[in-house]
Design an enzyme around this catalytic site. Structure first.
Site, short mmCIF file in Angstrom:
data_model
loop_
_atom_site.label_atom_id
_atom_site.label_comp_id
_atom_site.label_asym_id
_atom_site.label_seq_id
_atom_site.Cartn_x
_atom_site.Cartn_y
_atom_site.Cartn_z
N LYS A 131 24.74 42.37 68.78
CA LYS A 131 25.67 43.31 69.42
C LYS A 131 25.77 44.59 68.58
O LYS A 131 25.28 44.64 67.44
CB LYS A 131 27.01 42.60 69.61
CG LYS A 131 26.92 41.40 70.58
CD LYS A 131 28.27 40.75 70.79
CE LYS A 131 28.19 39.61 71.78
NZ LYS A 131 29.52 38.97 71.99
N ASN A 139 32.05 40.25 67.59
CA ASN A 139 31.59 39.01 66.95
C ASN A 139 30.07 38.95 66.75
O ASN A 139 29.49 37.87 66.62
CB ASN A 139 32.11 37.79 67.72
CG ASN A 139 31.60 37.75 69.14
OD1 ASN A 139 30.72 38.52 69.52
ND2 ASN A 139 32.12 36.84 69.93
N HIS A 167 25.33 37.43 70.55
CA HIS A 167 25.43 36.64 71.79
C HIS A 167 24.30 35.64 71.84
O HIS A 167 23.17 35.96 71.45
CB HIS A 167 25.33 37.56 73.02
CG HIS A 167 25.11 36.78 74.28
ND1 HIS A 167 26.16 36.21 74.98
CD2 HIS A 167 23.98 36.40 74.93
CE1 HIS A 167 25.65 35.53 76.01
NE2 HIS A 167 24.34 35.64 76.01
N GLU A 176 19.95 35.08 82.03
CA GLU A 176 20.10 36.18 81.06
C GLU A 176 18.75 36.74 80.63
O GLU A 176 18.61 37.96 80.45
CB GLU A 176 20.92 35.69 79.87
CG GLU A 176 22.37 35.43 80.27
CD GLU A 176 23.24 34.78 79.20
OE1 GLU A 176 22.73 34.46 78.10
OE2 GLU A 176 24.44 34.59 79.47
N TYR A 234 29.07 39.73 81.66
CA TYR A 234 30.39 39.18 81.34
C TYR A 234 31.25 39.03 82.60
O TYR A 234 32.47 39.20 82.55
CB TYR A 234 31.09 40.05 80.29
CG TYR A 234 30.47 39.89 78.91
CD1 TYR A 234 30.28 38.63 78.35
CD2 TYR A 234 30.11 40.99 78.15
CE1 TYR A 234 29.71 38.47 77.08
CE2 TYR A 234 29.56 40.85 76.88
CZ TYR A 234 29.36 39.59 76.36
OH TYR A 234 28.82 39.43 75.10
P1 DAT Z 1 30.52 33.55 73.69
O1 DAT Z 1 30.13 34.97 73.29
O2 DAT Z 1 30.75 32.68 72.49
O3 DAT Z 1 29.56 32.93 74.68
P2 DAT Z 1 32.38 34.05 75.89
O4 DAT Z 1 31.20 34.06 76.82
O5 DAT Z 1 33.54 33.17 76.25
O6 DAT Z 1 31.95 33.65 74.40
O7 DAT Z 1 32.96 35.51 75.71
C1 DAT Z 1 32.10 36.62 75.65
C2 DAT Z 1 32.63 37.61 74.64
O8 DAT Z 1 33.92 38.09 75.01
C3 DAT Z 1 32.83 37.03 73.24
O9 DAT Z 1 31.62 36.96 72.52
C4 DAT Z 1 33.80 37.99 72.66
C5 DAT Z 1 34.70 38.33 73.84
N1 DAT Z 1 35.88 37.45 73.86
C6 DAT Z 1 35.90 36.16 74.28
N2 DAT Z 1 37.14 35.64 74.16
C7 DAT Z 1 37.91 36.63 73.65
C8 DAT Z 1 39.30 36.73 73.31
N3 DAT Z 1 40.15 35.70 73.48
N4 DAT Z 1 39.75 37.91 72.83
C9 DAT Z 1 38.92 38.95 72.67
N5 DAT Z 1 37.61 38.95 72.98
C10 DAT Z 1 37.11 37.79 73.46
MG MG Z 2 29.22 33.37 76.66
#
Ligand code: DAT
Ligand code: MG
Length: 134
Positions: free
Chosen positions: A11, A114, A117, A128, A51
């Protein structure tokens, strides 16, 4: 056991903080192959597709701004059980629970910013890889 391909994306913070080499080293040291890779700028449409499960979340605007803040490094990573294996190498979504030694555990202190991905299932990996590599 099966050889799988997964979609991995460094990212914008990973590129801005010059962590690309470090993270790619970890992926290679683990034993996975990077079979395609490119730096790319995302737009709002591809971010919304990627997303889609989060569009209604209150943090979505922050997530979108983050993903627009600079280029990402998109990769197809291949190896035995690579989909779950990469998730393990990355650490969990909740960076506060990510163990030292994982990518998120070592490099991320914010739930949104974070660093990396990785596809979370074989179905997601297929979609994807098509989304980002055509
Ligand atoms: P991942 O990236 O572990 O697959 P995800 O698909 O649930 O997780 O979410 C996509 C991204 O959205 C994640 O990498 C960071 C952001 N995100 C997820 N949960 C969040 C939260 N509670 N607060 C802020 N950002 C969040
Ligand atoms: Mg995810």
């Amino acid at each position: 056991m099966a050889v799988e391909q997964t979609y991995i994306m460094l990212k914008p913070d990973a590129i801005q903080r010059q962590l690309m080499g470090e993270i790619i080293s970890r992926i290679e040291r683990k034993g996975y192959q990077i079979v395609q890779a490119k730096l790319m700028d995302l737009d709002s449409e591809i971010i919304a597709n990627h997303y889609a499960h989060l569009l209604e979340q209150n943090f979505y605007p922050k997530l979108e701004a983050y993903m627009l803040s600079g280029p990402v490094f998109a990769m197809i990573v291949e190896g035995e059980e690579a989909i779950q294996g990469m998730r393990t190498l990355m650490g969990p979504t909740n960076v506060f629970e990510a163990m030292p030694g994982t990518i998120r555990g070592d490099f991320a202190t914010d739930l949104t910013y974070n660093t990396i991905h990785g596809s979370d299932s074989p179905e997601a990996a297929e979609i994807e890889i098509k989304r980002f590599f055509g």
